[in-house]
Design a protein around this motif. Structure first.
Motif, PDB file in Angstrom:
ATOM      1  N   TYR A  31      -0.495 -20.492  45.136  1.00 38.65           N
ATOM      2  CA  TYR A  31      -0.372 -22.042  44.589  1.00 38.65           C
ATOM      3  C   TYR A  31      -1.139 -22.208  43.184  1.00 38.65           C
ATOM      4  CZ  TYR A  31       2.048 -24.048  48.643  1.00 38.65           C
ATOM      5  OH  TYR A  31       2.930 -24.412  49.502  1.00 38.65           O
ATOM      6  N   PHE A  35       0.239 -23.847  39.556  1.00 38.44           N
ATOM      7  CA  PHE A  35      -0.228 -25.119  39.346  1.00 38.44           C
ATOM      8  C   PHE A  35      -0.074 -25.268  37.830  1.00 38.44           C
ATOM      9  CE2 PHE A  35      -2.590 -28.961  39.124  1.00 38.44           C
ATOM     10  CZ  PHE A  35      -2.654 -29.538  40.601  1.00 38.44           C
ATOM     11  N   PHE A  39      -6.792 -28.115  37.400  1.00 38.20           N
ATOM     12  CA  PHE A  39      -6.737 -28.692  39.001  1.00 38.20           C
ATOM     13  C   PHE A  39      -8.171 -28.609  39.686  1.00 38.20           C
ATOM     14  CE2 PHE A  39      -5.295 -24.334  39.414  1.00 38.20           C
ATOM     15  CZ  PHE A  39      -6.225 -23.932  40.457  1.00 38.20           C
ATOM     16  N   GLU A  43      -7.444 -31.201  44.889  1.00 33.76           N
ATOM     17  CA  GLU A  43      -5.867 -31.228  44.566  1.00 33.76           C
ATOM     18  C   GLU A  43      -5.010 -30.288  44.958  1.00 33.76           C
ATOM     19  OE1 GLU A  43      -5.285 -32.905  40.061  1.00 33.76           O
ATOM     20  OE2 GLU A  43      -7.346 -32.051  40.142  1.00 33.76           O
ATOM     21  N   LEU A  44      -5.664 -28.917  44.675  1.00 36.35           N
ATOM     22  CA  LEU A  44      -4.732 -27.787  45.114  1.00 36.35           C
ATOM     23  C   LEU A  44      -4.490 -28.062  46.699  1.00 36.35           C
ATOM     24  CD1 LEU A  44      -3.367 -25.163  44.482  1.00 36.35           C
ATOM     25  CD2 LEU A  44      -5.722 -24.145  44.815  1.00 36.35           C
ATOM     26  N   ARG A  47      -2.067 -30.560  47.608  1.00 35.44           N
ATOM     27  CA  ARG A  47      -0.473 -30.143  47.157  1.00 35.44           C
ATOM     28  C   ARG A  47      -0.167 -28.891  48.271  1.00 35.44           C
ATOM     29  NH1 ARG A  47       1.230 -28.232  41.278  1.00 35.44           N
ATOM     30  NH2 ARG A  47       1.071 -30.534  41.275  1.00 35.44           N
ATOM     31  N   GLU A  86      -7.993 -23.502  36.359  1.00 36.77           N
ATOM     32  CA  GLU A  86      -6.680 -22.949  35.471  1.00 36.77           C
ATOM     33  C   GLU A  86      -6.383 -21.462  35.983  1.00 36.77           C
ATOM     34  OE1 GLU A  86      -6.323 -23.705  31.315  1.00 36.77           O
ATOM     35  OE2 GLU A  86      -8.485 -23.560  31.118  1.00 36.77           O
TER      36      GLU A  86
END
Length: 150
Positions: A31, A35, A39, A43-44, A47, A86
């Protein structure tokens, strides 16, 4: 580096550090790699939950730290008192312009900056493993909240 190489690097890192190798950690890795942009851990996690993942919030937080230590993610602080991540998988080194009003992050590549890092590292007897160059300021975007608030 592609996804398969990232998995191998992470597996070796976990094994060398005597960390457990679990499917959940590799799910977080996938994930995170997918992305787009920067993030936060929450947020991750959101998701992943929206995609019906059963990975816990603690596993996401802990795995992101391991991925940053391993070098598969960069952990950045853009001045908002929280960390952003990132992926480094399939990416070239780049730098950031950060708007202190609206939070926009603009990525750019400049070989001159890389050369300066290399030059000063060599001059000072230092072997860099990475660097982060962030410029803080105000963007010129007409939709920036600065422009709306005067």
């Amino acid at each position: 580096m592609d996804r398969k190489e990232a998995h191998e690097k992470f597996k070796k890192f976990l094994k060398d550090g005597e960390n457990r190798i679990t499917p959940e950690r590799f799910e977080v890795l996938d994930y995170a790699i997918d992305f787009e942009g920067h993030f936060g851990a929450d947020e991750l996690f959101i998701r992943m939950k929206n995609k019906k993942s059963n990975v816990s919030r603690a596993t996401v937080y802990n795995t992101l730290e391991l991925l940053a230590q391993c070098g598969l993610l960069s952990k950045r602080n853009f001045g908002e008192n929280k960390f952003r991540y990132e992926s480094n998988v399939g990416k070239v080194n780049h730098d950031h312009l950060i708007c202190t009003n609206c939070g926009a992050i603009i990525e750019f590549e400049e070989t001159k900056i890389q050369k300066i890092v290399e030059e000063f590292s060599q001059k000072l007897g230092f072997t860099p493993t990475g660097y982060s160059f962030n410029v803080f300021g105000k963007c010129n975007n007409p939709n920036c909240k600065r422009n709306k608030n005067g």
